[in-house]
Design a protein around this motif. Structure first.
Motif, mmCIF file in Angstrom:
data_model
loop_
_atom_site.group_PDB
_atom_site.id
_atom_site.type_symbol
_atom_site.label_atom_id
_atom_site.label_comp_id
_atom_site.label_asym_id
_atom_site.label_seq_id
_atom_site.Cartn_x
_atom_site.Cartn_y
_atom_site.Cartn_z
ATOM 1 N N VAL A 67 24.059 3.092 11.053
ATOM 2 C CA VAL A 67 25.157 2.146 10.838
ATOM 3 C C VAL A 67 26.368 2.661 11.602
ATOM 4 C CG1 VAL A 67 26.582 0.952 9.150
ATOM 5 C CG2 VAL A 67 24.236 1.589 8.566
ATOM 6 N N GLY A 68 26.500 2.241 12.827
ATOM 7 C CA GLY A 68 27.641 2.642 13.649
ATOM 8 C C GLY A 68 27.480 4.004 14.277
ATOM 9 N N GLY A 69 27.247 5.013 13.497
ATOM 10 C CA GLY A 69 27.175 6.375 14.011
ATOM 11 C C GLY A 69 25.784 6.756 14.493
ATOM 12 N N PRO A 70 25.655 7.927 15.110
ATOM 13 C CA PRO A 70 24.364 8.363 15.645
ATOM 14 C C PRO A 70 23.408 8.921 14.596
ATOM 15 C CG PRO A 70 26.039 10.022 16.075
ATOM 16 C CD PRO A 70 26.757 8.853 15.457
ATOM 17 N N THR A 71 23.939 9.314 13.450
ATOM 18 C CA THR A 71 23.107 9.928 12.416
ATOM 19 C C THR A 71 22.538 8.873 11.483
ATOM 20 O OG1 THR A 71 24.494 11.912 12.474
ATOM 21 C CG2 THR A 71 23.044 11.635 10.584
ATOM 22 N N PRO A 72 21.217 8.783 11.348
ATOM 23 C CA PRO A 72 20.634 7.766 10.471
ATOM 24 C C PRO A 72 20.863 8.075 8.999
ATOM 25 C CG PRO A 72 18.924 9.200 11.330
ATOM 26 C CD PRO A 72 20.196 9.578 12.034
ATOM 27 N N ILE A 73 20.906 7.030 8.211
ATOM 28 C CA ILE A 73 21.001 7.128 6.761
ATOM 29 C C ILE A 73 19.636 6.764 6.201
ATOM 30 C CG2 ILE A 73 22.098 6.192 4.685
ATOM 31 C CD1 ILE A 73 24.555 5.618 6.489
ATOM 32 N N MET A 74 19.071 7.629 5.380
ATOM 33 C CA MET A 74 17.729 7.425 4.870
ATOM 34 C C MET A 74 17.748 6.474 3.666
ATOM 35 S SD MET A 74 16.323 9.165 7.146
ATOM 36 C CE MET A 74 14.610 8.983 6.614
ATOM 37 N N LYS A 113 0.811 -1.213 0.000
ATOM 38 C CA LYS A 113 0.000 0.000 0.000
ATOM 39 C C LYS A 113 0.848 1.268 0.000
ATOM 40 C CE LYS A 113 -3.699 -2.317 2.557
ATOM 41 N NZ LYS A 113 -4.528 -2.310 3.791
ATOM 42 N N VAL A 114 2.161 1.105 0.193
ATOM 43 C CA VAL A 114 3.055 2.255 0.306
ATOM 44 C C VAL A 114 3.690 2.557 -1.047
ATOM 45 C CG1 VAL A 114 5.141 3.144 1.392
ATOM 46 C CG2 VAL A 114 3.514 1.790 2.732
ATOM 47 N N ASP A 115 3.607 3.816 -1.489
ATOM 48 C CA ASP A 115 4.236 4.227 -2.742
ATOM 49 C C ASP A 115 5.567 4.938 -2.529
ATOM 50 O OD1 ASP A 115 2.176 3.185 -4.218
ATOM 51 O OD2 ASP A 115 1.046 5.057 -4.241
ATOM 52 N N ALA A 116 5.724 5.565 -1.379
ATOM 53 C CA ALA A 116 6.963 6.285 -1.078
ATOM 54 C C ALA A 116 7.256 6.137 0.403
ATOM 55 C CB ALA A 116 6.831 7.759 -1.439
ATOM 56 N N VAL A 117 8.511 5.873 0.713
ATOM 57 C CA VAL A 117 8.879 5.682 2.107
ATOM 58 C C VAL A 117 10.364 5.990 2.269
ATOM 59 C CG1 VAL A 117 9.477 3.247 1.838
ATOM 60 C CG2 VAL A 117 8.754 4.079 4.068
ATOM 61 N N ALA A 118 10.746 6.456 3.429
ATOM 62 C CA ALA A 118 12.152 6.657 3.777
ATOM 63 C C ALA A 118 12.392 5.971 5.114
ATOM 64 C CB ALA A 118 12.479 8.147 3.871
ATOM 65 N N VAL A 119 13.321 5.024 5.126
ATOM 66 C CA VAL A 119 13.616 4.237 6.322
ATOM 67 C C VAL A 119 14.934 4.732 6.914
ATOM 68 C CG1 VAL A 119 14.022 1.931 7.238
ATOM 69 C CG2 VAL A 119 12.448 2.249 5.318
ATOM 70 N N ARG A 157 17.335 -4.529 -2.486
ATOM 71 C CA ARG A 157 18.636 -4.684 -1.805
ATOM 72 C C ARG A 157 19.267 -3.321 -1.604
ATOM 73 N NH1 ARG A 157 22.196 -9.783 -2.615
ATOM 74 N NH2 ARG A 157 20.407 -10.404 -1.327
ATOM 75 N N GLN A 158 19.734 -3.108 -0.384
ATOM 76 C CA GLN A 158 20.365 -1.843 -0.023
ATOM 77 C C GLN A 158 21.792 -2.096 0.451
ATOM 78 O OE1 GLN A 158 18.690 1.179 -0.274
ATOM 79 N NE2 GLN A 158 20.667 2.162 0.092
ATOM 80 N N THR A 159 22.711 -1.274 0.002
ATOM 81 C CA THR A 159 24.092 -1.320 0.481
ATOM 82 C C THR A 159 24.439 0.035 1.077
ATOM 83 O OG1 THR A 159 24.744 -2.925 -1.221
ATOM 84 C CG2 THR A 159 26.508 -1.664 -0.162
ATOM 85 N N ILE A 160 24.915 0.021 2.319
ATOM 86 C CA ILE A 160 25.353 1.243 2.998
ATOM 87 C C ILE A 160 26.815 1.059 3.379
ATOM 88 C CG2 ILE A 160 25.059 2.754 4.989
ATOM 89 C CD1 ILE A 160 22.138 1.915 5.097
#
Length: 355
Positions: A302-309, A292-298, A323-326
């Motif tokens: 990864v290690g640090g305090p600042t999230p990666i969207m 049901k979701v067309d757009a999302v930011a998760v 598949r996501q690679t950070i």
């Protein structure tokens, strides 16, 4: 030879180890003692183990145990036995596979040699006695046209030579220049050709049933020089952070996340946090959200305090795996943290620590 010399020779033969490589080039792929030479890719630590000179898989979760090195052309011999005698019991050998599972699945891309018993679909699309087929993006041409779907890349065996549960079967797999021929208990029954990849990892599969393997021997054959796009990817050091069964290695509040069947599901209001801390690292994971979701930011830490969207690819909608690679080259040490977003599911969570 004199009796005394014969006796001495017998003693030496008993105490000296057998040659690592036989005169014809055959060697043990499995040493009969431990899993040296193999890598548990995406299963719990106890899914594959050695007992009484056999590799045993519990079948849970679904995943695979891969060789440490690529193989191209070879003759592979092994014995296998399912313990189940009445119900369907599944396993397999993956040939020329990638080091990590394909996106949204616990299986690798490659050619599968079926290790299955007690299965007889009514429409005849598969058997339980020696099918060979391409999986998850690999390609091959069956030696015989499939009787149900002529476009299906699956070779059904010419006859049923597989014994039932509790009995040992012998497979000889001859792979050469993109072709695979399977001999079941002494006779060739199926084959494919024009495979891609045609060089990669070999792997035993865990898929829902206890299965035993022994007497695993390989003879490598001369190379036929595959092109770069015919060679599977090479393992770069990524290791799994998820057992596929439970939340071992992770912290969260009770009921906030559920694990099972190779998938992590957000079901509450608390994040999922790795117990291990990471600095510079590369994180790989598959994720999906509701259809049901067309757009999302998760937001993923990864290690640090600042999230990666992490966002859906352009034009993509929810309901499918991505598949996501950070990659984080430097920064403070900390855990990997996934947010408790409603409908978020994860699988194939791998990390490689960077030097």
């Amino acid at each position: 030879m004199r009796p005394a010399l014969l006796a001495a020779a017998a003693v030496l033969a008993a105490v000296l180890p057998a040659p690592a490589v036989q005169p014809d080039g055959t060697r043990d792929l499995f040493n009969g003692k431990d899993l040296t030479g193999f890598r548990n890719v995406n299963c719990a630590p106890g899914t594959f183990f050695v007992k009484d000179g056999e590799i045993v898989t519990t079948g849970n979760p679904t995943g695979f145990l891969a060789t440490d090195k690529h193989y191209e052309n070879f003759e592979l011999d092994f014995d296998w036995m399912h313990v189940e005698k009445k119900n369907m019991a599944n396993s397999g050998l993956f040939v020329w596979g990638d080091p990590l599972p394909a996106v949204g699945t616990p299986y690798t891309r490659g050619i599968e040699v079926q290790v299955l018993i007690n299965f007889a679909p009514k429409d005849g699309w598969a058997t339980s006695h020696g099918d060979i087929f391409s999986i998850w993006g690999a390609k091959c041409t069956p030696d015989r046209v499939h009787p149900v779907n002529p476009k299906m890349e699956r070779c059904l065996p010419s006859e049923n030579r597989v014994k039932g549960g509790g009995e040992w079967n012998h497979y000889k797999v001859i792979a050469n220049d993109g072709a695979i021929k399977l001999h079941v208990n002494g006779k060739e029954v199926s084959g494919v050709s024009k495979s891609s990849p045609r060089k990669g990892y070999l792997a035993f599969e865990s898929e829902g049933a206890e299965c035993h393997f022994k007497n695993v021997k390989i003879k490598e054959l001369p190379s036929t020089n595959p092109k770069a796009d015919e060679v599977a990817k090479v393992w770069e050091g990524h290791v799994s952070l998820f057992t596929g069964l439970d939340l071992t290695g992770w912290k969260t509040e009770a009921g906030a996340w559920k694990a099972g069947g190779g998938v992590l599901r957000a079901t509450g209001k608390a994040p999922l946090t790795s117990e291990k801390q990471f600095g510079a690292c590369e994180l790989i994971f598959d994720w999906k959200v509701s259809a049901k979701v067309d757009a999302v930011a998760v937001p993923v830490k990864v290690g640090g305090p600042t999230p990666i969207m992490v966002s859906l690819p352009a034009g993509a909608k929810g309901g499918g795996w991505h598949r996501q690679t950070i990659r984080r080259e430097a920064g403070p040490v900390g855990p990997i943290v996934f947010p408790p977003m409603a409908g978020l599911e994860l699988m194939n969570v791998f990390v490689k620590e960077l030097k």
